[in-house]
Scaffold this active site. Structure first.
Site, PDB file in Angstrom:
ATOM      1  N   HIS A 125      37.753 -16.194  15.373  1.00  0.00           N
ATOM      2  CA  HIS A 125      37.931 -16.983  16.612  1.00  0.00           C
ATOM      3  C   HIS A 125      39.164 -17.847  16.472  1.00  0.00           C
ATOM      4  O   HIS A 125      39.055 -19.016  16.111  1.00  0.00           O
ATOM      5  CB  HIS A 125      36.686 -17.829  16.861  1.00  0.00           C
ATOM      6  CG  HIS A 125      36.662 -18.502  18.194  1.00  0.00           C
ATOM      7  ND1 HIS A 125      37.245 -19.725  18.426  1.00  0.00           N
ATOM      8  CD2 HIS A 125      36.120 -18.126  19.364  1.00  0.00           C
ATOM      9  CE1 HIS A 125      37.046 -20.089  19.682  1.00  0.00           C
ATOM     10  NE2 HIS A 125      36.366 -19.123  20.269  1.00  0.00           N
ATOM     11  N   PHE A 126      40.275 -17.384  16.702  1.00  0.00           N
ATOM     12  CA  PHE A 126      40.739 -16.065  17.123  1.00  0.00           C
ATOM     13  C   PHE A 126      41.656 -15.514  16.046  1.00  0.00           C
ATOM     14  O   PHE A 126      42.340 -16.287  15.385  1.00  0.00           O
ATOM     15  CB  PHE A 126      41.512 -16.174  18.438  1.00  0.00           C
ATOM     16  CG  PHE A 126      40.689 -16.660  19.588  1.00  0.00           C
ATOM     17  CD1 PHE A 126      39.907 -15.772  20.311  1.00  0.00           C
ATOM     18  CD2 PHE A 126      40.681 -18.001  19.939  1.00  0.00           C
ATOM     19  CE1 PHE A 126      39.155 -16.214  21.391  1.00  0.00           C
ATOM     20  CE2 PHE A 126      39.930 -18.446  21.009  1.00  0.00           C
ATOM     21  CZ  PHE A 126      39.163 -17.567  21.740  1.00  0.00           C
TER      22      PHE A 126
END
Length: 171
Positions: free
Chosen positions: A71-72
């Site tokens: 993420h991410f």
């Protein structure tokens, strides 16, 4: 009046995650990796802006935390929902710490604002939960406002966090 413990180490918090702290069928924290704080630095049934009690906790941030790689990819940030969940976790812990019976469940929140991010460069996240009310009826309901700081700067605010404690019905 009983004097309650006013701070908790990581090892003590883990006993709550295993269901050992408040007894079987009562408030329980998640275990890692979903446990979103390392210690409770202060907890009191009085004080805070509404004089209804408060909790303060901390989470040590390291670049190898489980959520950063996914993420991410290439732009790592802690998901905002995890900070919000930490606030619900602490709200439920407070109710169990008061000695209230039942299993904790997050119910709702009023408004949530994210104004910053937790990245791998962040060192410390701090949480504050300030109680507005604890209602005791068919269920125990805690209502609180919360905030989250990253390296000293408030980056999340939540109003009217609601957590209920539910007792299993006898057959």
């Amino acid at each position: 009046m009983t004097t309650r413990q006013s701070s908790f180490s990581y090892e003590e918090i883990l006993t709550c995650g295993r269901g050992e702290m408040f007894g079987s069928g009562n408030a329980q924290l998640p275990l890692p990796p979903m446990l979103m704080f390392n210690r409770i630095t202060e907890i009191s049934e009085t004080g805070g802006p509404h004089d209804k009690g408060f909790v303060r906790a901390e989470f040590d941030i390291t670049p190898d935390l489980w959520f950063f790689p996914c993420h991410f990819m290439g732009d790592p940030v802690m998901p905002g929902c995890l900070g919000l969940d930490a606030m619900w976790q602490l709200t439920g812990f407070f109710l169990g710490w008061l000695g209230e019976p039942g299993k904790g469940r997050a119910l709702s929140t009023g408004e949530v604002k994210f104004t910053g991010m937790v990245t791998p460069k962040t060192k410390l996240v701090e949480y504050g939960i300030d109680f507005k009310r604890v209602m005791r009826g068919r269920l125990v309901l805690g209502i609180a406002d919360g905030w989250m700081k990253a390296d000293g700067e408030v980056i999340y605010k939540a109003t009217d966090l609601r957590v209920g404690l539910f007792q299993e019905k006898a057959d």
